[in-house]
Design a protein around this motif. Structure first.
Motif, short mmCIF file in Angstrom:
data_model
loop_
_atom_site.label_atom_id
_atom_site.label_comp_id
_atom_site.label_asym_id
_atom_site.label_seq_id
_atom_site.Cartn_x
_atom_site.Cartn_y
_atom_site.Cartn_z
N LYS A 127 88.35 59.53 5.56
CA LYS A 127 87.88 58.53 4.59
C LYS A 127 86.51 58.00 5.00
O LYS A 127 85.63 57.80 4.17
CB LYS A 127 88.88 57.36 4.55
N ARG A 128 86.34 57.81 6.33
CA ARG A 128 85.09 57.20 6.79
C ARG A 128 83.92 58.19 6.79
O ARG A 128 82.82 57.86 6.40
CB ARG A 128 85.30 56.64 8.20
N HIS A 139 84.79 51.68 16.18
CA HIS A 139 85.72 50.55 16.09
C HIS A 139 86.71 50.54 17.26
O HIS A 139 87.19 49.50 17.66
CB HIS A 139 86.45 50.59 14.76
N ARG A 140 86.98 51.72 17.82
CA ARG A 140 87.86 51.77 18.99
C ARG A 140 87.24 50.99 20.15
O ARG A 140 87.94 50.32 20.92
CB ARG A 140 88.08 53.23 19.43
N GLY A 178 78.98 58.56 12.60
CA GLY A 178 80.41 58.25 12.73
C GLY A 178 80.88 57.20 11.74
O GLY A 178 82.06 56.88 11.69
N LEU A 179 79.96 56.64 10.93
CA LEU A 179 80.31 55.55 10.04
C LEU A 179 80.13 55.86 8.56
O LEU A 179 80.56 55.08 7.71
CB LEU A 179 79.48 54.30 10.38
N VAL A 180 79.50 56.98 8.23
CA VAL A 180 79.28 57.28 6.81
C VAL A 180 79.82 58.66 6.45
O VAL A 180 80.02 59.50 7.31
CB VAL A 180 77.76 57.23 6.44
N ASP A 181 80.07 58.88 5.16
CA ASP A 181 80.59 60.18 4.71
C ASP A 181 79.55 60.94 3.91
O ASP A 181 79.89 61.72 3.03
CB ASP A 181 81.88 59.98 3.91
N ARG A 216 75.90 53.15 3.38
CA ARG A 216 77.00 53.96 2.83
C ARG A 216 76.80 54.29 1.36
O ARG A 216 77.36 55.27 0.86
CB ARG A 216 78.32 53.22 3.02
N ASP A 276 91.78 57.57 9.95
CA ASP A 276 91.02 57.50 8.71
C ASP A 276 89.60 58.05 8.84
O ASP A 276 88.70 57.64 8.13
CB ASP A 276 91.02 56.09 8.14
N ARG A 277 89.42 59.00 9.77
CA ARG A 277 88.08 59.57 9.93
C ARG A 277 87.64 60.29 8.65
O ARG A 277 86.48 60.23 8.27
CB ARG A 277 88.03 60.53 11.12
N GLY A 279 83.82 57.05 16.69
CA GLY A 279 84.76 56.11 16.05
C GLY A 279 84.60 54.77 16.74
O GLY A 279 85.46 54.34 17.51
N ASP A 313 92.09 58.87 15.32
CA ASP A 313 91.17 58.23 14.38
C ASP A 313 91.61 58.67 12.99
O ASP A 313 90.96 59.48 12.34
CB ASP A 313 89.76 58.74 14.73
#
Lengths: 249, 249, 249, 249, 249, 249, 249, 249
Positions: free
Chosen positions: F46-47, D160-161, E191-194, E170, F43-44, D158, F41
């Protein structure tokens, strides 16, 4: 810091023979002599029983020959290990009389033979592919003034060959065992003699032996209790330790 | 196959003192004596210079004590290594007078001290966490009849401690260096003495040392040329080889 | 996301100086500038204290020279590491005045020397075979504007050589120790100085050292507590960290 | 051998204030003081910038408490790392006022806080399972007189933390990054700050990480050039080096 | 054993259309067709979604070209991976129109483009030295009928480059991340994409990375939970799995 | 940095609805919410498509239960992996209705079942000792809203068992293969289906498998081209990726 | 020491046919014959069932040809393994009629074919890149007088190919399975036949297989219980054991 | 797919004795029988020569006893390996007459002894700490209907013990050699007998043997050519293969 030498310096100082800054200098630089491109450790023999030796791997023929030439001038016996034919040719030009032991990959220039010991070091090897390492050990030991007996090609695949030579091995003062593959020979010899045994694991040999790790682990885990080990293919190191043992009075 | 013994047997046979099947039996079983639950190698000392020793790890206290008891009856000196307190208690019941060296984890029963050598083995260690291994080496060496000098806690993090004891180390006939962590002490000592140095890498020590592999590799790659190595934590093995060296005449 | 810069952009936006889509663009692309065949990280120096450097291994001489040429046009100081003679020749054609440090395998083009620090970085090495790595460290550190003192060939096999140069080492602001084989030098130095020590394990050296893993483990397990480590043969990386330390105000 | 001290001794000797044997003794034993069961290295702080610390692993509570008690009598600041609750209880009985940092597994007794630096060390960690190691680093750094800022649980899953706390990290004089699993955080931080970064790989964390080797290799191979590494879980070592860097003037 | 086909065969048999021995033959040899020097697995696409591909490493140019020629006659799309220039030249002689992707080291002959998917696979790479592997992945994926977006040189040493391209990443249906050194990019992207992320560790890159093992362990221990991994440098394998995912309906 | 959200914030700012410092704050802290003892975290999902999950290993029952309780209050679905019986008991006290999957070592509290997919994930395992890992995969996949089919105990020692269930495996949208020992099952399945296969190597199983490394290497070197791999015993990670694949539209 | 032979010697001695020193000599040298540059183990076939074989790796063509020539004179069948074209040419000059098996890298000179067994050894291989090893096994087995059936290119990526040839494999007396990559074939075959299976892991094959370690571990951990293993690429060794098994009466 | 059985089914079908769907069912499910909690492989003996065996490690006593009970009902011979005392007690309650071999850690219930072979398997072991593995091999072999001769404690540290028992070893049809430490015994035996030798490396033994890897590598690199190897401590596997060899007609 060696007390005897400090006492000597102090006494000169007390007698006013040397000034204070010279005392400081001599105490802080004891046993050291610098020579331009390298810091030669001239009293290494006195300190460790083994003179400086030229390890040729990773050096150009010119570099080896330059060092050998300087040692020649100072009349220091010369041993260059892991030397190629090209290294030898460069050296012999500067050091006439230098001899090349091809199998051992060693260049030797050794004027003094008189220190040769009566007791001998046995170099025992398992097979013919171990020979460059066995010969590095044997030639190094001879260079250092030891008598050497070679007992080669007596690996455990035909163990009766070993038994036939056992008397000669048992007569040595210290035994070097060189073996690749599974390195079993070190344990077998260790279980049959009452002298220190130094194992040299080899990277050469049949099949996939993980660069000698197989033999190294074997020898470290030897079930015979008087066996110690040097690094893979380090015939030179084994000979150095054998030399120290053989020279004990 | 030892020729002297074969000759003796043949002569008895030639004189008709023993029948043929007895000759066959004696030649094929030379140097062997079976004892029910184990094949005792009674002439191991004569053959290898080191008697049979009881390795207690993986044995029950009862098993160790049974073996010790049998050796006691035959008046063989006893050394049980890697022995817990429980092992000691089981042994001392059967072998009154047995002594427990707690730090060395060794049980010793040693009636004969007269063979003690004049020359000594130096056991040098880097720190206090190496002590069980150092003591295993020292106690084993003493058990085998050697004089031992202990120089402990002189690791390279405070190298002046080593220099202060250097004279004692240099006086030894053979030096055992016990060190964990980066095992640098073996190289440093190897560069300062002219006696054979046996390195014992330790698994104990600060931080993640991969079970002693770090110190093992260090010692195998030592830049000092008179150093050989035994297995991780093998104080016993180092003492065995040091004993053979110290007893050389 | 740096707050100061966001504030600046927002104020321009509030004053109507820039349209909304431009604000979005600038915020989302902050600190980035694309250049066709590569994404040059032009403000890396500002961000990390170290400019972009060209790692030549695995690149053709033409590729290295093209990048160097582009940097030359933008008047960026150039360092190309792991550069062969062929790489140098391709670069010097496009960047007249570029210098080749043969031992360090580095091409340097450095117009500005004025930032040179007064304090210095000591680069200490164990032996001559470590020299390509030591020189990579030294040349990189000088390129980044540091004064460097070289103390070479002071390995622990002859430890008095180290003591003789100790004052110079202790005077440094940060010490890089380069050593192969058993890497003991890092621990010994770490135990003698009160400055940060960065160890660089070397793959080169005598014998079988498992490609530098032996020295790497030694240094990671150093018994001296102020020692950190970079990757095997990574003289460049050690110099980068030493540079950051030396430049601290 | 420190010249200043030799000069002082020589001058006393020249003035006849001390006899020769005392001079010899003082020169050969400089900086050494023996204390029965251990050789205490009392001037280690002066020599290396870091005092002796008690590593509790493998010691009994009684042993730790005995050492701490002796240090207490001499008014030396005490840090015992890897200390269990039982160790703390044994220590606090002898050293009233000793504090136990449970998460850091550290016992501290620190009367002097005045040396606290203004600049600070940032301890950045990836997750909560890294916390014993992060806290060992933070508590050690504080014990050595540094201001510490903790930025925990900002791993790259994560990211952004991390960005949210970046300003605080960038403000530090030196940054310690503690991370297990794939250890990516060290590279990411190394690419964002212009201060020296010291990576501490952790053995703890999710899944099979081969006892921290995964994170160790990651950090050694970091693509960011100002990162060096200490051994797995060695929060103490990282803090020692960070302390030396933070104290540079 | 597929029931539908067994039923079909049995019905023919029941109707007397085929004799018993033919039934036995067809049931026991279902899905197999032998071709002299190799057993071609012609229905591999139907069975596994991926056609047979020629791995050129360890094959002579003649062998590769012979296989390609045979596939060309049967109008099978051809992909030869790890192909040198020499391999290409041998192939194009027999298969006019074959194209050589030099960076990807791949020869392609692909008459049908109509199956191209609308959704795309993102191939994300950390640096330029990863490019042969990234291109192997991209070219393989295109060969299998997928649209590919390349996002190269966005490693974590300058992480803002990644954020700038995040929207494109994404938008993909599946993401391949290629990275050497510490392989941190896979975790950061994960950690940034689904979308499913497939990591490809690279052996190439700066410094000593143990042949890619460093990046492999990093990716296996990724703290991001949607990441799986293929073997070192296996761009081909990653593309195969990405293709299966992208083609799911 | 997501453009859509920046635009929204800028428009509020342009309309004067929020002050400048609030804009700065919101842009720099996007997607972050701190909660005292941990940075959740939120909104994990969603991300990355996967919510936060509690990994219980190395946490006390109290810690796990405290986190679960907080998630329960916020009505977040709960999954705690590697949970012992004691962990479950602590959780269920705070979260009535939580269920314990003993074999999977997982605690689940899942109010919403409606998102269950029609397509299914096949979890295929080689033997019964792999079951804790297989069940971790299956339970995690179900928790994330997937239909799961279990095909257990079909290892290659009796390969006809696999063929009998092949139709069910081929019907899945994605296949997880769990296997210890030599891990051959992943390759065999990969050669028989046209869906993505995710291999999970197991540490459990007969004999000395080096903690699962044997199966890990097998799966990485699979001769079937659609196979990717997660870490040893990481059933959770395999299920996460399978979930992302199964949810693709 | 073989009793039958001792008896024979003793009887000759008893009859006065041989003097005592000859008895001693014969007993101590039983089964040994020295030949100048090597100790030939002439009765190795009688003792171990396998004659001496020339391993050509690391020998010059001249050395191999000299040994072959000497064996030719004594009418011993010749097998030289790992032989290059140059080795063959040197041998055939001295041993007319010697044949070169190029794929197997073996030189064979075999006058006697009459000992050929009726039962056969099946050599099963996974792919074409395994062929040098498979052929070494097959040619060695034939040289030793066995009938061999080759079943090549039947790896598990297309497992129906294996089933099609299963009858032939099941008819063998012993099965050698050669496989690289993940080595799954050994387990699959082991689960399908009731004959001893000997696995030969291969270093060749697709991708990064750590020099064959991947396949080696797979085979050692085989879930099928009648599988044993020889070293990586050791087709020769597998054939030797298969020969001993096939010749059992 | 076995042709003979297909023919039988087809003939019944042709005669109208079974309907088509039954034919489909029987062909697709050949050799398989499901039993609720496990898929029992009832014809494994017929297929592989070795029946199903219960591996107790990782199973509860209840689970082992449930399986044993079911096998008892079907009159299948039972062997449970790696069984603790508790496992035995649970089994004997359900299977009266079951016997516990404590040293071998095996529970056996074997009603039929008539299949005992005349030829025998020799189980040779190096020392007493190898005994659990040797006994697992011996008891398994006996369970499978073989005569076994045990030759224990004949390791190479006292090699004359081996020679004394050589005649018995040479009389076997196949030899299992169990050894830990350096595993040299396998090579020594392999060089002395003309029967297949199966090596079993042991993890137990003196000192640091890296969990048996030392002996494993030794045996894989054996210089004797008729030696194959099973996994560390896998006495069961060695006995399975020895059984297949001993039963060859």
């Amino acid at each position: 810091m060696e007390k005897a030498e400090i006492i000597r310096i102090l006494e000169e100082y007390a007698r006013g023979e040397i000034p204070q800054d010279r005392v400081v200098e001599r105490i802080s630089a004891m046993g050291l002599e610098e020579l331009g491109f390298a810091t030669i450790d001239t009293d290494r023999t006195k300190r460790t029983g083994i003179p400086e030796v030229i390890y040729s791997e990773g050096k150009t023929p010119e570099q080896v020959s330059a060092i050998a030439s300087k040692m020649h001038q100072r009349e220091i016996p010369i041993l260059a290990t892991r030397a190629t034919q090209a290294v030898y040719e460069a050296v012999v030009e500067k050091v006439p009389g230098a001899i090349y032991h091809k199998m051992a990959r060693a260049v030797v220039y050794l004027p003094v033979e008189s220190s040769l010991t009566e007791s001998y070091i046995a170099v025992v090897s398992a097979g013919t592919s171990d020979m460059p390492v066995s010969e590095e050990a044997a030639v190094t030991a001879e260079f250092l003034g030891n008598r050497v007996e070679r007992i080669y090609d007596v690996g455990v695949a035909g163990i009766h060959r070993l038994f036939h030579r056992l008397e000669l091995i048992r007569g040595a003062r210290v035994v070097i065992v060189v073996a690749g593959m599974e390195g079993a020979l070190a344990s077998v010899v260790g279980g049959l003699v009452d002298k220190p045994v130094i194992g040299v694991p080899c990277s050469a040999g049949y099949g996939a032996n993980f660069g000698g790790v197989s033999a190294l682990l074997s020898m470290l885990n030897s079930c015979a209790s008087g066996v110690s080990v040097v690094n893979i293919d380090n015939g030179f190191g084994a000979a150095c330790q054998a030399n120290l043992i053989n020279k004990l009075t």
